[in-house]
Write an enzyme that holds these catalytic residues in place. Structure first.
Site, PDB file in Angstrom:
ATOM      1  NE  ARG A  69      -2.606  -2.408   2.924  1.00  0.00           N
ATOM      2  CZ  ARG A  69      -2.943  -2.631   4.183  1.00  0.00           C
ATOM      3  NH1 ARG A  69      -3.607  -1.721   4.850  1.00  0.00           N
ATOM      4  NH2 ARG A  69      -2.611  -3.763   4.768  1.00  0.00           N
ATOM      5  CD  GLU A 106      -3.703  -4.398  14.450  1.00  0.00           C
ATOM      6  OE1 GLU A 106      -3.675  -3.786  13.362  1.00  0.00           O
ATOM      7  OE2 GLU A 106      -4.615  -4.261  15.280  1.00  0.00           O
TER       8      GLU A 106
HETATM    9  O1  LIG Z   1       2.881  -0.971  11.857  1.00  0.00           O
HETATM   10  P1  LIG Z   1       2.722  -2.415  11.457  1.00  0.00           P
HETATM   11  O2  LIG Z   1       2.242  -3.278  12.587  1.00  0.00           O
HETATM   12  O3  LIG Z   1       3.945  -2.950  10.802  1.00  0.00           O
HETATM   13  O4  LIG Z   1       1.536  -2.486  10.393  1.00  0.00           O
HETATM   14  C1  LIG Z   1       1.429  -1.624   9.302  1.00  0.00           C
HETATM   15  C2  LIG Z   1       1.664  -2.321   7.995  1.00  0.00           C
HETATM   16  O5  LIG Z   1       0.677  -3.338   7.783  1.00  0.00           O
HETATM   17  C3  LIG Z   1       0.102  -3.173   6.493  1.00  0.00           C
HETATM   18  O6  LIG Z   1       0.814  -3.832   5.498  1.00  0.00           O
HETATM   19  P2  LIG Z   1       0.789  -5.389   5.194  1.00  0.00           P
HETATM   20  O7  LIG Z   1       2.077  -5.971   5.705  1.00  0.00           O
HETATM   21  O8  LIG Z   1      -0.486  -5.968   5.674  1.00  0.00           O
HETATM   22  O9  LIG Z   1       0.939  -5.437   3.622  1.00  0.00           O
HETATM   23  P3  LIG Z   1       0.128  -4.933   2.358  1.00  0.00           P
HETATM   24  O10 LIG Z   1       0.362  -3.448   2.222  1.00  0.00           O
HETATM   25  O11 LIG Z   1       0.810  -5.708   1.278  1.00  0.00           O
HETATM   26  O12 LIG Z   1      -1.336  -5.257   2.511  1.00  0.00           O
HETATM   27  C4  LIG Z   1       0.178  -1.687   6.250  1.00  0.00           C
HETATM   28  O13 LIG Z   1       0.079  -1.351   4.870  1.00  0.00           O
HETATM   29  C5  LIG Z   1       1.527  -1.342   6.848  1.00  0.00           C
HETATM   30  O14 LIG Z   1       2.584  -1.553   5.916  1.00  0.00           O
HETATM   31  N1  LIG Z   2      -5.692  -2.511  11.597  1.00  0.00           N
HETATM   32  C1  LIG Z   2      -5.096  -2.408  10.407  1.00  0.00           C
HETATM   33  N2  LIG Z   2      -5.779  -1.938   9.331  1.00  0.00           N
HETATM   34  C2  LIG Z   2      -5.172  -1.848   8.109  1.00  0.00           C
HETATM   35  N3  LIG Z   2      -3.902  -2.201   7.895  1.00  0.00           N
HETATM   36  C3  LIG Z   2      -3.189  -2.663   8.934  1.00  0.00           C
HETATM   37  N4  LIG Z   2      -1.902  -3.079   9.047  1.00  0.00           N
HETATM   38  C4  LIG Z   2      -1.689  -3.464  10.316  1.00  0.00           C
HETATM   39  N5  LIG Z   2      -2.788  -3.299  11.064  1.00  0.00           N
HETATM   40  C5  LIG Z   2      -3.748  -2.796  10.219  1.00  0.00           C
END
Ligand SMILES: O=P(O)(O)OC[C@H]1O[C@H](OP(=O)(O)OP(=O)(O)O)[C@H](O)[C@@H]1O
Ligand SMILES: Nc1ncnc2[nH]cnc12
Length: 182
Positions: A69, A106
């Site tokens: 993202r 998370e």
């Molecule tokens: O602060 P944190 O606990 O690290 O969580 C935040 C991260 O989690 C999500 O990404 P995700 O790894 O789910 O990947 P995506 O963008 O490919 O969906 C979001 O886009 C952040 O990068």
């Molecule tokens: N609660 C949440 N919503 C969307 N993206 C996330 N990445 C980690 N935690 C998330």
């Protein structure tokens, strides 16, 4: 930041949707794509990010987007500011020599990678992502950038989830968020 900026933030906030129990039970998932489904909000968000970078990180030389993202925003702001856009990707996606860092988030754990030669020592970098929860992803990205000799100015996210203490978990990396939720 002025009252026009505050109005734009309120407008953006009204477009964000959350989904309970996704991708796992107990997680309230904030869906950034809900804000991108109309062109007006896309422009609004772009202008907020660019204005914030010009104000808070005027010396930045490269924005570093986190897969997946974060990529939505790293290229668009880099193109408007005329600075470099560098990727940090999930394991196994980048060609050439890479550095890896495992981290927790998370709802699981993962590995991020950077191309060794993508950063010159001292390059002033800003990490950009849609959201900070535990801070695991931004913390891992900062570690990779430090290993390459980069100067990490800080990070910029659209959404910050306060209850997960992300910024406290990464005290060396300043975090600027547009919207916070408790
Ligand atoms: O602060 P944190 O606990 O690290 O969580 C935040 C991260 O989690 C999500 O990404 P995700 O790894 O789910 O990947 P995506 O963008 O490919 O969906 C979001 O886009 C952040 O990068
Ligand atoms: N609660 C949440 N919503 C969307 N993206 C996330 N990445 C980690 N935690 C998330």
């Amino acid at each position: 930041m002025n009252s026009e900026y505050a109005k734009k933030i309120d407008n953006l906030k009204s477009k964000l949707k959350s989904y309970p129990d996704f991708p796992k039970e107990g997680i309230l998932f904030w869906d950034i794509f809900s804000a991108l489904s109309d062109g007006y909000t896309c422009k609004l968000l772009q202008s907020l990010l660019v204005e914030t970078i010009r104000c808070k990180y005027p010396d930045v030389e490269a924005v570093v987007g986190l897969e997946a993202r974060g990529f939505l925003f790293s290229f668009s702001v880099a193109a408007e500011l005329g600075i470099a856009c560098l990727p940090i990707r999930k394991k196994g996606k980048l060609p050439g020599e890479v550095l890896s860092h495992k981290y927790d988030l998370e709802y699981g754990s993962d590995v991020l990678e950077i191309q060794k030669d993508s950063v010159r020592p001292g390059l002033k970098c800003l990490i950009i992502d849609d959201l900070i929860a535990t801070g695991g992803s931004i913390g891992a990205a900062a570690q990779l950038l430090y290993s390459c000799g980069a100067h990490v100015l800080g990070s910029l996210v659209i959404i910050e989830l306060n209850s997960l203490n992300g910024r406290e978990n990464i005290p060396d990396v300043p975090v600027h968020s547009l919207i916070t939720y408790d």
